[in-house]
Design an enzyme around this catalytic site. Structure first.
Site, mmCIF file in Angstrom:
data_model
loop_
_atom_site.group_PDB
_atom_site.id
_atom_site.type_symbol
_atom_site.label_atom_id
_atom_site.label_comp_id
_atom_site.label_asym_id
_atom_site.label_seq_id
_atom_site.Cartn_x
_atom_site.Cartn_y
_atom_site.Cartn_z
ATOM 1 N N ARG A 55 55.913 36.414 46.577
ATOM 2 C CA ARG A 55 54.459 36.448 46.270
ATOM 3 C C ARG A 55 53.709 35.523 47.225
ATOM 4 O O ARG A 55 52.638 35.864 47.716
ATOM 5 C CB ARG A 55 54.211 36.054 44.803
ATOM 6 C CG ARG A 55 54.728 37.085 43.794
ATOM 7 C CD ARG A 55 54.184 36.850 42.395
ATOM 8 N NE ARG A 55 54.526 35.557 41.823
ATOM 9 C CZ ARG A 55 55.675 35.277 41.198
ATOM 10 N NH1 ARG A 55 56.607 36.215 41.051
ATOM 11 N NH2 ARG A 55 55.895 34.073 40.697
ATOM 12 N N LYS A 62 36.444 35.176 37.681
ATOM 13 C CA LYS A 62 36.413 36.585 37.314
ATOM 14 C C LYS A 62 37.021 36.799 35.931
ATOM 15 O O LYS A 62 37.996 36.125 35.567
ATOM 16 C CB LYS A 62 37.209 37.398 38.341
ATOM 17 C CG LYS A 62 37.488 38.821 37.867
ATOM 18 C CD LYS A 62 38.481 39.550 38.705
ATOM 19 C CE LYS A 62 39.473 40.241 37.788
ATOM 20 N NZ LYS A 62 40.286 41.245 38.489
ATOM 21 N N GLU A 93 33.080 41.648 35.001
ATOM 22 C CA GLU A 93 33.746 42.908 35.366
ATOM 23 C C GLU A 93 34.029 43.783 34.150
ATOM 24 O O GLU A 93 35.087 43.658 33.523
ATOM 25 C CB GLU A 93 35.058 42.604 36.113
ATOM 26 C CG GLU A 93 35.792 43.865 36.562
ATOM 27 C CD GLU A 93 37.079 43.598 37.335
ATOM 28 O OE1 GLU A 93 37.438 42.417 37.527
ATOM 29 O OE2 GLU A 93 37.730 44.570 37.728
ATOM 30 N N LYS A 96 30.670 43.233 38.652
ATOM 31 C CA LYS A 96 31.752 43.995 39.293
ATOM 32 C C LYS A 96 32.053 45.209 38.422
ATOM 33 O O LYS A 96 32.928 45.161 37.545
ATOM 34 C CB LYS A 96 32.992 43.102 39.458
ATOM 35 C CG LYS A 96 34.215 43.831 39.999
ATOM 36 C CD LYS A 96 35.265 42.871 40.505
ATOM 37 C CE LYS A 96 36.534 43.617 40.872
ATOM 38 N NZ LYS A 96 37.485 42.800 41.621
HETATM 39 P P1 13P Z 1 41.143 47.446 42.052
HETATM 40 O O1 13P Z 1 40.157 47.436 43.204
HETATM 41 O O2 13P Z 1 42.548 47.695 42.484
HETATM 42 O O3 13P Z 1 40.684 48.292 40.929
HETATM 43 O O4 13P Z 1 41.188 45.970 41.489
HETATM 44 C C1 13P Z 1 40.019 45.272 41.321
HETATM 45 C C2 13P Z 1 40.237 44.216 40.346
HETATM 46 O O5 13P Z 1 39.936 43.071 40.575
HETATM 47 C C3 13P Z 1 40.833 44.580 39.048
HETATM 48 O O6 13P Z 1 40.532 43.612 38.134
#
Ligand code: 13P
Length: 344
Positions: A46, A136, A177, A219
């Site tokens: 990772r 986030k 998000e 987002k």
């Molecule tokens: P994806 O662009 O792969 O959907 O991932 C964005 C993300 O931060 C998911 O939480």
């Protein structure tokens, strides 16, 4: 809550010609991505993979910030510096995923609520000591028979708002998000209705918790046909419906909208972003429209790398190419010719 430096950070996250790299996969999710290219999910691998991404020369030309997972913020990269220091060298702001995952919502089979509020105020203070500038939190909304329920929409909107308020109190910009999942046979019209309802509730809750709209970034997922829908909407329809949804739900004070890719193809995600920015030229939209992709940015690099040190350079070129094309799309300056040049 009105903090000028918070607003400045939020604006710089969505600065013209830049987007956000999401690389905050939890350890099990990162494992799925690595195992798909035959790489074992060890801490060493990772670190190697995330060092590949953030050590890409020139990445800061197109990427304003990158969202990390907890362990990455604490680790040394293979480039010799800690990950936050490596990012600073590139002019990329460190961000951190702070939710602890989407869990089954009680009494609502097949729906989820995101957890992580307990102890969050203290965790945010620690993340600040590592140099984090933004956070986030992802909520997932599923479309299906009798789904989403009001319980699911409301629980997730409330948690997003509580999270966002805690971030702003700590001087960190919240990325909010709410992801309406692409999985299912639903039409783009259903996706539109669900996304409008989701975002209305999210902004209502943000308002009730006194979150400063100018100090956050939204987002969202795009308004798009479900993966199993027989009539798939084309690029212009996705762009038009997504803009219509945003116009109906997002306050003008929000500085920018950074989309997730949500399982779209790499090129598809770029085309949709570009089409929206082309349409936006004809209207006076108050927010910047850019990307915060994980899979649609990382996929080509991951497939080329396959865990081999000898493949690092070409994997980095692939990441830089996708970042550049999406940065162009965030100004409506992407085209198929540029895509072909990358493919060649
Ligand atoms: P994806 O662009 O792969 O959907 O991932 C964005 C993300 O931060 C998911 O939480």
């Amino acid at each position: 809550m009105n903090n000028p430096s918070l607003r400045e950070t939020a604006r710089s996250m969505v600065a013209p010609g830049k987007g956000i790299l999401a690389m905050d996969e939890s350890t099990p999710t990162c494992g799925k991505r690595l195992e798909a290219v035959g790489v074992e999910n060890t801490e060493e691998n990772r670190i190697a993979y995330r060092s590949l991404l953030l050590g890409t020369p020139g990445l800061g030309d197109y990427i304003s910030g990158a969202i990390l997972y907890d362990e990455t913020l604490r680790q040394q990269s293979t480039e010799g510096a800690s990950f936050p220091d490596l990012m600073k060298q590139q002019g990329i702001m460190p961000g951190i995923k702070v939710d602890t995952g989407a869990k089954e919502l009680a009494l609502h089979a097949g729906e989820k609520v995101t957890e992580g509020l307990d102890g969050l105020r203290e965790r945010l203070q620690e993340y600040k000591t590592f140099g984090a500038r933004f956070c986030k939190w992802r909520a997932v909304i599923t479309i299906g028979e009798f789904k989403p329920s009001i319980a699911c929409l409301q629980a997730n909107a409330h948690a997003l708002a509580r999270y966002a308020a805690l971030c702003q109190e700590a001087g960190l910009v919240p990325i909010v998000e709410p992801e309406v999942l692409i999985n299912g046979a639903h039409t783009i019209e259903t996706c539109f209705d669900v996304t409008v309802e989701t975002q209305r509730r999210v902004f209502d809750q943000l308002y009730r918790q006194d979150v400063d709209f100018a100090g956050m970034v939204l987002k969202p997922s795009m308004v798009i046909s479900g993966t199993d829908c027989p009539q798939r909407a084309n690029v212009d329809e996705v762009a038009a419906q997504t803009l219509r949804c945003l116009e109906q739900t997002v306050p003008a004070a929000v500085p920018g909208i950074a989309f997730l890719s949500g399982g779209q193809g790499d090129e598809e995600a770029t085309r949709h972003l570009n089409a929206m920015n082309l349409m936006a030229r004809e209207r006076s939209l108050p927010w910047r429209l850019t990307f915060s992709y994980a899979r649609a940015l990382q996929n080509p690099a991951l497939k080329l790398w396959k865990g081999e040190p000898a493949n690092v350079d070409k994997a980095r070129q692939a990441l830089l190419a996708r970042a550049r094309l999406n940065a162009l799309a965030s100004s409506g300056e992407y085209n198929e010719e540029l895509e072909q040049q990358v493919a060649a």
